[in-house]
Write a protein that holds these residues in place. Structure first.
Motif, PDB file in Angstrom:
ATOM      1  N   GLU A 117       0.812  -1.225   0.000  1.00 37.58           N
ATOM      2  CA  GLU A 117       0.000   0.000   0.000  1.00 37.58           C
ATOM      3  C   GLU A 117       0.842   1.270   0.000  1.00 37.58           C
ATOM      4  O   GLU A 117       0.375   2.327  -0.441  1.00 37.58           O
ATOM      5  N   GLY A 118       2.063   1.212   0.522  1.00 29.84           N
ATOM      6  CA  GLY A 118       2.859   2.423   0.625  1.00 29.84           C
ATOM      7  C   GLY A 118       4.173   2.410  -0.112  1.00 29.84           C
ATOM      8  O   GLY A 118       4.800   3.458  -0.304  1.00 29.84           O
ATOM      9  N   ALA A 119       4.640   1.225  -0.548  1.00 29.88           N
ATOM     10  CA  ALA A 119       5.961   1.113  -1.161  1.00 29.88           C
ATOM     11  C   ALA A 119       6.113   1.936  -2.430  1.00 29.88           C
ATOM     12  O   ALA A 119       7.147   2.600  -2.610  1.00 29.88           O
ATOM     13  N   PRO A 120       5.132   1.945  -3.357  1.00 29.79           N
ATOM     14  CA  PRO A 120       5.330   2.746  -4.570  1.00 29.79           C
ATOM     15  C   PRO A 120       5.520   4.238  -4.274  1.00 29.79           C
ATOM     16  O   PRO A 120       6.362   4.896  -4.895  1.00 29.79           O
ATOM     17  N   ARG A 121       4.763   4.738  -3.305  1.00 33.33           N
ATOM     18  CA  ARG A 121       4.917   6.157  -2.958  1.00 33.33           C
ATOM     19  C   ARG A 121       6.273   6.425  -2.326  1.00 33.33           C
ATOM     20  O   ARG A 121       6.928   7.438  -2.609  1.00 33.33           O
ATOM     21  N   ALA A 122       6.741   5.505  -1.458  1.00 37.19           N
ATOM     22  CA  ALA A 122       8.052   5.671  -0.843  1.00 37.19           C
ATOM     23  C   ALA A 122       9.162   5.619  -1.887  1.00 37.19           C
ATOM     24  O   ALA A 122      10.131   6.383  -1.822  1.00 37.19           O
ATOM     25  N   ALA A 123       9.033   4.707  -2.864  1.00 36.97           N
ATOM     26  CA  ALA A 123      10.038   4.613  -3.925  1.00 36.97           C
ATOM     27  C   ALA A 123      10.082   5.889  -4.748  1.00 36.97           C
ATOM     28  O   ALA A 123      11.163   6.396  -5.090  1.00 36.97           O
ATOM     29  N   ALA A 124       8.913   6.428  -5.078  1.00 35.53           N
ATOM     30  CA  ALA A 124       8.852   7.658  -5.875  1.00 35.53           C
ATOM     31  C   ALA A 124       9.436   8.831  -5.110  1.00 35.53           C
ATOM     32  O   ALA A 124      10.160   9.665  -5.680  1.00 35.53           O
ATOM     33  N   ALA A 125       9.158   8.916  -3.807  1.00 30.06           N
ATOM     34  CA  ALA A 125       9.680  10.019  -3.012  1.00 30.06           C
ATOM     35  C   ALA A 125      11.195   9.944  -2.888  1.00 30.06           C
ATOM     36  O   ALA A 125      11.891  10.969  -2.977  1.00 30.06           O
ATOM     37  N   ALA A 126      11.735   8.736  -2.697  1.00 31.37           N
ATOM     38  CA  ALA A 126      13.185   8.578  -2.587  1.00 31.37           C
ATOM     39  C   ALA A 126      13.877   8.933  -3.897  1.00 31.37           C
ATOM     40  O   ALA A 126      14.949   9.556  -3.903  1.00 31.37           O
ATOM     41  N   TYR A 127      13.258   8.552  -5.012  1.00 24.89           N
ATOM     42  CA  TYR A 127      13.850   8.871  -6.316  1.00 24.89           C
ATOM     43  C   TYR A 127      13.839  10.380  -6.559  1.00 24.89           C
ATOM     44  O   TYR A 127      14.846  10.952  -7.005  1.00 24.89           O
ATOM     45  N   ALA A 128      12.720  11.032  -6.264  1.00 26.51           N
ATOM     46  CA  ALA A 128      12.613  12.475  -6.487  1.00 26.51           C
ATOM     47  C   ALA A 128      13.616  13.242  -5.632  1.00 26.51           C
ATOM     48  O   ALA A 128      14.182  14.249  -6.077  1.00 26.51           O
ATOM     49  N   GLU A 129      13.851  12.751  -4.426  1.00 28.08           N
ATOM     50  CA  GLU A 129      14.816  13.405  -3.546  1.00 28.08           C
ATOM     51  C   GLU A 129      16.240  13.246  -4.061  1.00 28.08           C
ATOM     52  O   GLU A 129      17.037  14.192  -4.045  1.00 28.08           O
ATOM     53  N   ALA A 130      16.577  12.050  -4.521  1.00 30.08           N
ATOM     54  CA  ALA A 130      17.949  11.763  -4.959  1.00 30.08           C
ATOM     55  C   ALA A 130      18.231  12.266  -6.363  1.00 30.08           C
ATOM     56  O   ALA A 130      19.358  12.678  -6.664  1.00 30.08           O
ATOM     57  N   PHE A 131      17.224  12.226  -7.235  1.00 28.31           N
ATOM     58  CA  PHE A 131      17.419  12.569  -8.644  1.00 28.31           C
ATOM     59  C   PHE A 131      16.318  13.542  -9.095  1.00 28.31           C
ATOM     60  O   PHE A 131      15.435  13.163  -9.871  1.00 28.31           O
ATOM     61  N   PRO A 132      16.348  14.766  -8.601  1.00 27.77           N
ATOM     62  CA  PRO A 132      15.271  15.700  -8.939  1.00 27.77           C
ATOM     63  C   PRO A 132      15.141  15.984 -10.432  1.00 27.77           C
ATOM     64  O   PRO A 132      14.052  16.328 -10.901  1.00 27.77           O
ATOM     65  N   ASP A 133      16.231  15.810 -11.177  1.00 26.53           N
ATOM     66  CA  ASP A 133      16.191  16.011 -12.626  1.00 26.53           C
ATOM     67  C   ASP A 133      16.378  14.701 -13.385  1.00 26.53           C
ATOM     68  O   ASP A 133      16.753  14.700 -14.561  1.00 26.53           O
ATOM     69  N   GLY A 134      16.109  13.588 -12.709  1.00 29.80           N
ATOM     70  CA  GLY A 134      16.326  12.280 -13.312  1.00 29.80           C
ATOM     71  C   GLY A 134      15.316  11.954 -14.396  1.00 29.80           C
ATOM     72  O   GLY A 134      14.253  12.586 -14.484  1.00 29.80           O
ATOM     73  N   PRO A 135      15.601  10.943 -15.189  1.00 31.77           N
ATOM     74  CA  PRO A 135      14.728  10.588 -16.309  1.00 31.77           C
ATOM     75  C   PRO A 135      13.511   9.766 -15.903  1.00 31.77           C
ATOM     76  O   PRO A 135      12.682   9.432 -16.748  1.00 31.77           O
ATOM     77  N   GLY A 136      13.397   9.420 -14.616  1.00 30.04           N
ATOM     78  CA  GLY A 136      12.326   8.528 -14.194  1.00 30.04           C
ATOM     79  C   GLY A 136      12.799   7.079 -14.224  1.00 30.04           C
ATOM     80  O   GLY A 136      13.950   6.776 -14.560  1.00 30.04           O
ATOM     81  N   TYR A 137      11.916   6.165 -13.863  1.00 29.38           N
ATOM     82  CA  TYR A 137      12.302   4.760 -13.778  1.00 29.38           C
ATOM     83  C   TYR A 137      11.120   3.882 -14.158  1.00 29.38           C
ATOM     84  O   TYR A 137       9.962   4.282 -14.056  1.00 29.38           O
ATOM     85  N   ARG A 138      11.461   2.658 -14.574  1.00 31.87           N
ATOM     86  CA  ARG A 138      10.426   1.696 -14.964  1.00 31.87           C
ATOM     87  C   ARG A 138      10.253   0.583 -13.936  1.00 31.87           C
ATOM     88  O   ARG A 138       9.252  -0.142 -13.958  1.00 31.87           O
ATOM     89  N   GLY A 141      -7.560  13.360   8.393  1.00 32.14           N
ATOM     90  CA  GLY A 141      -6.654  14.493   8.555  1.00 32.14           C
ATOM     91  C   GLY A 141      -5.258  14.116   8.983  1.00 32.14           C
ATOM     92  O   GLY A 141      -4.373  14.977   8.997  1.00 32.14           O
ATOM     93  N   LEU A 142      -5.026  12.866   9.350  1.00 34.29           N
ATOM     94  CA  LEU A 142      -3.686  12.427   9.724  1.00 34.29           C
ATOM     95  C   LEU A 142      -2.970  11.862   8.507  1.00 34.29           C
ATOM     96  O   LEU A 142      -3.534  11.071   7.747  1.00 34.29           O
ATOM     97  N   GLU A 143      -1.728  12.271   8.331  1.00 35.20           N
ATOM     98  CA  GLU A 143      -0.939  11.811   7.193  1.00 35.20           C
ATOM     99  C   GLU A 143      -0.053  10.649   7.627  1.00 35.20           C
ATOM    100  O   GLU A 143       0.779  10.791   8.532  1.00 35.20           O
ATOM    101  N   PRO A 144      -0.213   9.468   7.025  1.00 36.93           N
ATOM    102  CA  PRO A 144       0.653   8.354   7.415  1.00 36.93           C
ATOM    103  C   PRO A 144       2.104   8.616   7.025  1.00 36.93           C
ATOM    104  O   PRO A 144       2.387   9.192   5.964  1.00 36.93           O
ATOM    105  N   VAL A 145       3.015   8.194   7.896  1.00 35.70           N
ATOM    106  CA  VAL A 145       4.442   8.365   7.631  1.00 35.70           C
ATOM    107  C   VAL A 145       4.949   7.244   6.732  1.00 35.70           C
ATOM    108  O   VAL A 145       5.672   7.475   5.763  1.00 35.70           O
ATOM    109  N   THR A 146       4.562   6.029   7.044  1.00 34.70           N
ATOM    110  CA  THR A 146       5.008   4.886   6.251  1.00 34.70           C
ATOM    111  C   THR A 146       4.082   3.713   6.500  1.00 34.70           C
ATOM    112  O   THR A 146       3.288   3.727   7.439  1.00 34.70           O
ATOM    113  N   HIS A 147       4.184   2.716   5.644  1.00 32.28           N
ATOM    114  CA  HIS A 147       3.421   1.490   5.788  1.00 32.28           C
ATOM    115  C   HIS A 147       4.381   0.305   5.773  1.00 32.28           C
ATOM    116  O   HIS A 147       5.160   0.152   4.839  1.00 32.28           O
TER     117      HIS A 147
END
Length: 279
Positions: free
Chosen positions: A131-152, A206-212
């Motif tokens: 439920e949360g892994a795809p969002r965590a992966a996307a956030a980690a990628y955006a943080e590390a590679f803000p101008d990256g080409p994306g990933y498959r 109204g509560l934002e989950p930190v991680t799953h």
């Protein structure tokens, strides 16, 4: 015959009626809604089999890796040396285009606070839930590679190393991916709050989950493995999440007490989490 060495382990699974999993953490206090039951399971000795463990088939593998770190309780060495060692190893083992470190955790089975460690993780769990892994992966990628080409494809992994002398009093048991049903596991959602809720089972609007993470009810089909007597030049490498579901994509795991090991000292280990990406 190969593969017939086993040990009995008491693993903590979710109780059958425990279906709402939340952890609320407030300053100086926390509460978890899960209830757990101990089940005796058979754990097979991975050293006593001809089976070759493949991270894309079983979800885990045992690898040789010598580290240049001389003291894993020294945060400066871990940050300066081990961080890049782990990302290089993950890239080598998976063949990924890029790897991002998510940091490490020390665990010690006795008096963990004496070395800035956490206790052993003694619940059947997986650190990322579907439920949360795809969002965590996307956030980690955006943080590390803000101008990256994306990933498959994205893979979350753990590199787990014991640096105390063998044998281990609390080894790590790994559940063979092939024995885990897609429907196994419930998300355990973490919330940071200013104060603990009066009813932790109540609304969380109204509560934002930190991680799953995921925790698991007992499944008699689960097939468990461990590798006794690990030394400091070995690592267990396993998956928390793989966006490619045609491969092994997660591994429930848990520490367990092994009185038969005859250990004379507490297990001290370091686990390092990463995200690997393919462009």
């Amino acid at each position: 015959m190969p593969g017939d060495r086993t040990t009995a382990a008491d693993l903590s699974y979710l109780a059958p009626d425990s279906t709402v999993l939340r952890r609320f953490t407030a300053p100086g206090a926390s509460v978890n809604t899960g209830r757990y039951e101990t089940h005796r399971v058979t754990v097979r000795d991975g050293r006593a089999t001809d089976e070759a463990f493949d991270v894309d088939v079983h979800g885990f593998t045992l690898a040789r890796h010598r580290s240049a770190v001389t003291d894993f309780t020294d945060p400066e060495q871990v940050q300066r040396i081990y961080r890049s060692e782990v990302t290089d190893l993950v890239q080598e083992l998976l063949g990924a285009d890029a790897v991002v470190s998510r940091g490490g955790v020390l665990r010690r089975s006795a008096d963990p606070g004496s070395s800035g460690s956490q206790p052993q993780a003694g619940l059947v769990h997986c650190d990322y839930a579907p439920e949360g892994a795809p969002r965590a992966a996307a956030a980690a990628y955006a943080e590390a590679f803000p101008d990256g080409p994306g990933y498959r494809r994205a893979v979350a992994t753990s590199t787990w190393r014991v640096f105390s002398p063998p044998p281990q009093d609390w080894p790590l048991a790994l559940c063979d991916f092939r024995s885990v049903a897609d429907t196994d596991g419930l998300p355990n959602t973490l919330y940071f709050v200013d104060e603990l809720p009066a009813d932790p089972f109540g609304p969380v609007d109204g509560l934002e989950p930190v991680t799953h993470g995921s925790e698991f009810h007992r499944n008699p089909d689960h097939r468990w493995w461990y590798f006794p007597g690990m030394d400091s030049d070995e690592v267990l490498f396993f998956k928390f999440h793989d966006s490619d579901r045609s491969r092994a994509w997660r591994v429930p795991h848990s520490a367990f007490h092994d009185p038969a090991a005859g250990a004379t000292g507490p297990r001290h280990s370091i686990e390092f989490r990463t995200f690997a990406y393919w462009h």
